[in-house]
Write a protein that holds these residues in place. Structure first.
Motif, PDB file in Angstrom:
ATOM      1  N   GLN A 174       0.825  -1.203   0.000  1.00  7.26           N
ATOM      2  CA  GLN A 174       0.000   0.000   0.000  1.00  7.26           C
ATOM      3  C   GLN A 174       0.867   1.265   0.000  1.00  7.26           C
ATOM      4  N   ARG A 175       0.235   2.392  -0.363  1.00 10.32           N
ATOM      5  CA  ARG A 175       0.885   3.705  -0.430  1.00 10.32           C
ATOM      6  C   ARG A 175       2.015   3.702  -1.454  1.00 10.32           C
ATOM      7  N   SER A 176       1.791   3.009  -2.546  1.00  6.68           N
ATOM      8  CA  SER A 176       2.758   2.976  -3.647  1.00  6.68           C
ATOM      9  C   SER A 176       4.146   2.605  -3.145  1.00  6.68           C
ATOM     10  N   THR A 177       4.208   1.540  -2.350  1.00  7.18           N
ATOM     11  CA  THR A 177       5.472   1.070  -1.788  1.00  7.18           C
ATOM     12  C   THR A 177       5.912  -0.194  -2.515  1.00  7.18           C
ATOM     13  N   TYR A 178       7.185  -0.210  -2.944  1.00  8.43           N
ATOM     14  CA  TYR A 178       7.727  -1.349  -3.672  1.00  8.43           C
ATOM     15  C   TYR A 178       9.012  -1.803  -2.989  1.00  8.43           C
ATOM     16  N   LEU A 179       9.081  -3.090  -2.668  1.00  7.33           N
ATOM     17  CA  LEU A 179      10.263  -3.686  -2.060  1.00  7.33           C
ATOM     18  C   LEU A 179      10.798  -4.768  -2.985  1.00  7.33           C
ATOM     19  N   ASN A 180      12.121  -4.898  -3.018  1.00  2.00           N
ATOM     20  CA  ASN A 180      12.726  -5.955  -3.822  1.00  2.00           C
ATOM     21  C   ASN A 180      13.968  -6.471  -3.114  1.00  2.00           C
ATOM     22  N   PHE A 181      14.108  -7.811  -3.074  1.00  2.00           N
ATOM     23  CA  PHE A 181      15.259  -8.461  -2.457  1.00  2.00           C
ATOM     24  C   PHE A 181      15.825  -9.454  -3.469  1.00  2.00           C
ATOM     25  N   GLY A 182      17.158  -9.488  -3.591  1.00  2.00           N
ATOM     26  CA  GLY A 182      17.753 -10.366  -4.578  1.00  2.00           C
ATOM     27  C   GLY A 182      19.029 -11.019  -4.090  1.00  2.00           C
ATOM     28  N   PHE A 183      19.296 -12.203  -4.640  1.00  2.00           N
ATOM     29  CA  PHE A 183      20.556 -12.914  -4.383  1.00  2.00           C
ATOM     30  C   PHE A 183      20.940 -13.660  -5.649  1.00  2.00           C
ATOM     31  N   ASN A 184      22.222 -13.618  -5.996  1.00  2.00           N
ATOM     32  CA  ASN A 184      22.685 -14.472  -7.085  1.00  2.00           C
ATOM     33  C   ASN A 184      24.126 -14.901  -6.856  1.00  2.00           C
ATOM     34  N   GLN A 185      24.431 -16.071  -7.382  1.00  2.00           N
ATOM     35  CA  GLN A 185      25.748 -16.689  -7.289  1.00  2.00           C
ATOM     36  C   GLN A 185      26.309 -16.765  -8.705  1.00  2.00           C
ATOM     37  N   THR A 186      27.496 -16.199  -8.898  1.00  2.00           N
ATOM     38  CA  THR A 186      28.079 -16.103 -10.237  1.00  2.00           C
ATOM     39  C   THR A 186      29.471 -16.696 -10.253  1.00  2.00           C
ATOM     40  N   TYR A 187      29.721 -17.553 -11.217  1.00  2.00           N
ATOM     41  CA  TYR A 187      31.077 -18.033 -11.483  1.00  2.00           C
ATOM     42  C   TYR A 187      31.613 -17.246 -12.669  1.00  2.00           C
ATOM     43  N   GLN A 188      32.750 -16.552 -12.486  1.00  2.00           N
ATOM     44  CA  GLN A 188      33.322 -15.731 -13.550  1.00  2.00           C
ATOM     45  C   GLN A 188      34.753 -16.167 -13.831  1.00  2.00           C
ATOM     46  N   LYS A 189      35.069 -16.221 -15.136  1.00  2.00           N
ATOM     47  CA  LYS A 189      36.396 -16.639 -15.573  1.00  2.00           C
ATOM     48  C   LYS A 189      36.901 -15.637 -16.602  1.00  2.00           C
ATOM     49  N   ILE A 190      38.133 -15.132 -16.416  1.00  2.00           N
ATOM     50  CA  ILE A 190      38.700 -14.154 -17.339  1.00  2.00           C
ATOM     51  C   ILE A 190      40.035 -14.657 -17.878  1.00  2.00           C
ATOM     52  N   TYR A 191      40.381 -14.181 -19.065  1.00  2.00           N
ATOM     53  CA  TYR A 191      41.594 -14.592 -19.766  1.00  2.00           C
ATOM     54  C   TYR A 191      42.406 -13.343 -20.097  1.00  2.00           C
ATOM     55  N   GLU A 192      43.737 -13.443 -20.029  1.00  2.00           N
ATOM     56  CA  GLU A 192      44.549 -12.245 -20.178  1.00  2.00           C
ATOM     57  C   GLU A 192      44.414 -11.603 -21.551  1.00  2.00           C
ATOM     58  N   GLU A 193      44.108 -12.385 -22.589  1.00  2.00           N
ATOM     59  CA  GLU A 193      43.967 -11.798 -23.919  1.00  2.00           C
ATOM     60  C   GLU A 193      42.706 -10.941 -24.044  1.00  2.00           C
ATOM     61  N   GLU A 194      41.779 -11.034 -23.068  1.00  2.00           N
ATOM     62  CA  GLU A 194      40.630 -10.129 -23.053  1.00  2.00           C
ATOM     63  C   GLU A 194      41.047  -8.711 -22.674  1.00  2.00           C
ATOM     64  N   PHE A 195      42.204  -8.566 -22.043  1.00  2.00           N
ATOM     65  CA  PHE A 195      42.664  -7.272 -21.558  1.00  2.00           C
ATOM     66  C   PHE A 195      43.872  -6.743 -22.333  1.00  2.00           C
ATOM     67  N   GLY A 196      44.518  -7.575 -23.121  1.00  2.00           N
ATOM     68  CA  GLY A 196      45.705  -7.132 -23.850  1.00  2.00           C
ATOM     69  C   GLY A 196      46.390  -8.290 -24.540  1.00  2.00           C
ATOM     70  N   LEU A 197      47.716  -8.317 -24.467  1.00  2.00           N
ATOM     71  CA  LEU A 197      48.499  -9.319 -25.183  1.00  2.00           C
ATOM     72  C   LEU A 197      48.489 -10.661 -24.473  1.00  2.00           C
ATOM     73  N   LYS A 198      48.498 -11.714 -25.292  1.00  2.00           N
ATOM     74  CA  LYS A 198      48.573 -13.073 -24.781  1.00  2.00           C
ATOM     75  C   LYS A 198      50.014 -13.555 -24.847  1.00  2.00           C
ATOM     76  N   ARG A 199      50.431 -14.285 -23.830  1.00  2.00           N
ATOM     77  CA  ARG A 199      51.789 -14.825 -23.841  1.00  2.00           C
ATOM     78  C   ARG A 199      51.908 -15.944 -24.870  1.00  2.00           C
ATOM     79  N   ILE A 200      53.015 -15.954 -25.610  1.00  2.00           N
ATOM     80  CA  ILE A 200      53.332 -16.963 -26.617  1.00  2.00           C
ATOM     81  C   ILE A 200      54.771 -17.398 -26.405  1.00  2.00           C
ATOM     82  N   PRO A 201      55.222 -18.500 -27.051  1.00  2.00           N
ATOM     83  CA  PRO A 201      56.584 -18.988 -26.788  1.00  2.00           C
ATOM     84  C   PRO A 201      57.671 -17.932 -26.969  1.00  2.00           C
TER      85      PRO A 201
END
Length: 848
Positions: A630-657
């Protein structure tokens, strides 16, 4: 394989849509449901009713309503007391569609409609208790937070796009375009006249809309889609419509009624010319020591220089070739933004931030240029010398064509031009323009489907980018819709070759230096022109979704991706070399408008991200609970679990031999499990005060931009981040609005406890409306990351779109900040810049 999968998916959707629609328009504009809920809506004596969802609707509402012609136009003064209104078409017996589900409204509403050769006339009669009506002398397009009425005019009767025009009890206007599948865009302004009055019995509004302000189809037998609604703010934001809203049918415009009888509209070709002039005087801090002569340890305090008065003259033109086709042009337009973008937290952001368009030229017909992959983003055209645009609809085909020449890429500062170290790197770009071209086509198929083509082109010195693709929106059943898009890109530019070995190909390495320069890139400070290879790159982007919606449940599935060399220089792209799958499910309780808990929504979702080599980038699982009280009241509650994986070539140069060190210090691949908790509240406490708050916490989130001090290498790792925000608006008296917000964001490195950033953003806004058209506005923002205060005082008079006078002052001051030239700490207050400006424009409108 991905491309073939998308093509197969699209083919399936097309076949399903054809089967659903029988290859042509559906027989009825409204669904044919099954039983009545006893809403209490009256019918005319002896009149039958027809079922729409759970509601029995009087038969006259299911038939097209003929709009009478007015031979004597009403006076637009807000009072519905003239005899001519007795001849008008009447729309009454509304349904409460929110929070109630097609029940009787709390207060009655009656709407009247007439037309003549040049105008549409509307009158709204809204019964209410005078002392409970919520209305202020508000800014244009800012009235939906109080009592208001709205009308939708689907002027092509295509159930895809409609004007939505709103008015508060004082006649203040809010206008925009509603596009099916996209929602409403209120950045569009049209010229019309409206007045409102508040009386003891309630309030009323009269409106006059020129046909020449609209794009439309008219003539004998032609129908428009139509609906009208009333919003009562204090009653839990109650929304009442002339026709019911079946929540078990997807879409909005498909559930509207029809009007006809606009047989004697006099078509006029209209030319609008808006010349503008801006006079400004700016002072700013400049260097006292040239950049190339600055020695280590030397502090350049800079000096404040007042620049001469600058004048900018421009003109925009609009010509209505036909009621449905408009030509827009701009020559040296003044696109100075009277209202700047709000500050945002930029710390630890891997990808670009999207800002909405605000410039009038690009807002006209903007809905035609929108698509899921955002291949056109008009804010990439920063400072055009000239631009032209043709938009409209012929038969079932909508189209948009745009071309522009942008001087911003070659507009280097005097400091850059005079720097002997910088000049060789920029000489071929100085004072050069980039060229933009956009082509958009959409074809309506059946009653609710459309398919389209999108093409863009941008060129600059040593850069060319071309995109082309197809998209569409399909309604597979009354409850299921689908949207899709596939885009191919061709780009000629410098690409960062993350695995390129310059020692193995010295000839190509030298060519890279010659064309791409030798400076480091923004994505990787270690790279230089050796690794930036000038070449042609082809890419592909795709997107598709399925959306199932009913009152008590729903689900949504989407899939999309962009390849590594996907580029849209005319559009907006957050990330490339990524694919995603996402599924969302909702369960809702029955709406109970008088209960403490009006409605609850429980949502669950799962997502999976992977790159074009098939490597996992992320997995996301989450849930949220939303409560409508009532009285134009809005409540919201949230939870999430995230697995994230990053690779160096996403940010710049990749190592090579041959190059064992890449971008990251240590392991080239990093991963983390992130837990996110959030809660927020919004409430319109009363007619004078509304507020909201948000709090969030993220454990083990990546700290992307940590650099090892000894080696200078990037070392992402887990961190703990907290975010909180509070905001509120108060209206102490009707003409005055004051709003304030405060956002706090903080991140600490997990392994060391080091504070990585601590951001405080504080904003205050106030507007005083002397009259409907005359106002003054104050704004102050503080960003702790930049140690900067930015303020504006503005005085304006804007009687209609196109005609306006503004006088203002902008200021930017650092407090205990850092020298913009050396980065060294500076105690106290230091002004960076300030500007006085006066801007005037006038709308000349001639009809033929």
């Amino acid at each position: 394989m991905r491309f073939l999968a998308v093509i197969a998916f699209v083919s399936f959707l097309c076949a399903a849509a054809s089967a659903q629609n029988g290859g042509g328009p559906s027989a009825s504009p409204l669904p044919q449901p099954a039983e009545s809920n006893g809403s209490g809506i009256s019918t005319r004596p002896g009149e039958a009713s027809q079922p729409v969802g759970k509601v029995m609707v009087p038969a006259h509402k299911m038939r097209p309503v003929t709009i009478p012609k007015a031979f004597v136009p009403p006076v637009i003064d807000g009072r519905i007391d003239e005899e001519i209104w007795q001849q008008a078409a009447v729309f009454d017996d509304f349904y409460q569609t929110s929070p109630g589900d097609n029940i009787a409204p709390s207060k009655p509403t009656i709407v009247y409609m007439l037309y003549d050769e040049k105008h549409i006339y509307l009158a709204f009669k809204c019964f209410d208790d005078r002392d409970k009506i919520r209305a202020t002398v508000a800014k244009r397009d800012n009235v939906f937070g109080e009592d208001n009425v709205r009308v939708w005019l689907d002027t092509f009767n295509d159930q895809r796009r409609a004007y939505v025009l709103g008015f508060n009890p004082l006649g203040i206007q809010q206008d925009g375009i509603f596009t099916e599948g996209q929602g409403a865009d209120f950045s569009v302004d049209i010229v019309m006249e409206s007045r409102g009055v508040i009386e003891d019995w309630g309030w009323s509004v009269e409106v006059k809309i020129p046909f020449k302000s609209l794009r439309y189809r008219a003539g004998k037998g032609v129908m428009w889609g139509f609906n009208v609604a009333r919003n009562i703010d204090r009653l839990n934001d109650e929304f009442n419509q002339w026709l019911p809203d079946d929540r078990n049918v997807a879409g909005f415009l498909i559930k509207h009624g029809k009007i006809t009888g606009l047989d004697d509209v006099k078509y006029e070709r209209t030319l609008e010319v808006v010349p503008s002039i801006t006079l400004s005087q700016t002072g700013r801090r400049t260097r006292t020591i040239p950049r190339n002569q600055l020695l280590p340890g030397v502090l350049d305090q800079g000096r404040f220089v007042n620049q001469p008065i600058k004048g900018d003259i421009g003109v925009t033109l609009k010509y209505t070739i036909s009621p449905s086709v408009t030509l827009d042009a701009a020559i040296n337009p003044d696109f100075a933004e009277i209202e700047a973008d709000a500050p945002v937290v930029t710390a630890n952001q891997r990808f670009p931030i999207f800002f909405e368009e605000k410039r009038p030229f690009f807002l006209e017909g903007a809905d035609i240029f929108r698509s899921p992959l955002q291949v056109f983003y008009s804010r990439n055209i920063v400072d055009p010398d000239a631009a032209i645009k043709l938009t409209g609809k012929k038969g079932r085909t909508s189209f948009g064509i745009l071309a522009a020449s942008d001087k911003a890429p070659g507009n280097y500062s005097d400091e850059d031009r005079s720097d002997p170290q910088m000049l060789p790197r920029i000489s071929e770009f100085v004072d050069k323009n980039s060229t933009f071209a956009v082509l958009r086509l959409k074809r309506d198929v059946g009653s609710e489907n459309n398919f389209g083509f999108f093409g863009t082109y941008r060129s600059f010195v040593e850069q060319k980018n071309l995109t082309a693709g197809f998209d569409g929106r399909i309604k597979l059943s009354p409850k299921i819709t689908s949207t899709f898009q596939v885009v191919g890109t061709n780009t000629k530019r410098c690409f960062l070759e993350r695995e390129f070995d310059p020692a193995a190909d010295p000839v190509q390495a030298q060519r890279n230096r010659d064309i791409c320069g030798t400076g480091s890139t923004s994505s990787n400070p270690l790279s230089n022109g050796t690794y930036n290879r000038y070449r042609v790159g082809n890419g592909i982007g795709y997107y598709a979704n399925l959306d199932y919606t009913t009152d008590r449940s729903g689900w949504f599935f989407e899939a999309g991706g962009r390849s590594g060399k996907y580029r849209t220089d005319s559009g907006f792209t957050r990330q490339t070399d990524t694919n995603f799958l996402f599924f969302f499910n909702r369960r809702s309780t029955e709406s109970k408008p008088t209960a403490k808990l009006i409605r609850a929504n429980w949502q669950r979702f799962v997502g999976f991200d992977y790159d074009w080599k098939g490597r996992t980038q992320g997995v996301n699982l989450g849930t949220s609970l939303g409560l409508n009280l009532q009285r134009s009241t809005y409540l919201n509650f949230g939870f999430n679990q995230t697995y994230q994986k990053i690779y160096e070539e996403e940010f710049g140069l990749k190592r090579i031999p041959s190059r064992p060190q890449g971008t990251f210090l240590g392991e080239p691949v990093r991963s983390t499990w992130i837990q996110t908790f959030s809660a927020n509240i919004n409430q319109n406490y009363n007619k004078r005060f509304s507020y909201g708050a948000f709090a969030g916490m993220r454990r083990n989130v990546f700290d992307y931009f940590y650099f090892d001090r000894a080696t200078g290498l990037q070392d992402p790792g887990p961190a703990f981040q907290t975010d909180a925000e509070v905001w509120g608006e108060v209206k102490p008296i009707d003409p005055l609005r004051i709003s304030a917000s405060y956002r706090k964001s903080r991140m600490n490195r997990k392994e060391t406890g080091e504070r990585r950033f601590d951001s405080d953003i504080f904003s205050v806004r106030s507007t005083y409306q002397f009259t409907r058209f005359l106002f003054t506005r104050f704004r102050l923002d503080y960003d702790s990351m930049r140690r900067n205060f930015a303020g504006q005082v503005l005085f304006g008079w804007a009687p209609n779109p196109g005609t306006a006078i503004y006088a203002g002052y902008n200021d930017s001051i650092n407090y205990n900040g850092f020298n913009p030239f050396t980065g060294q700490y500076e105690p106290g207050l230091k002004r960076d810049s300030r500007t006085f400006f006066v801007r005037a424009s006038y709308l000349f409108r001639k009809s033929f």
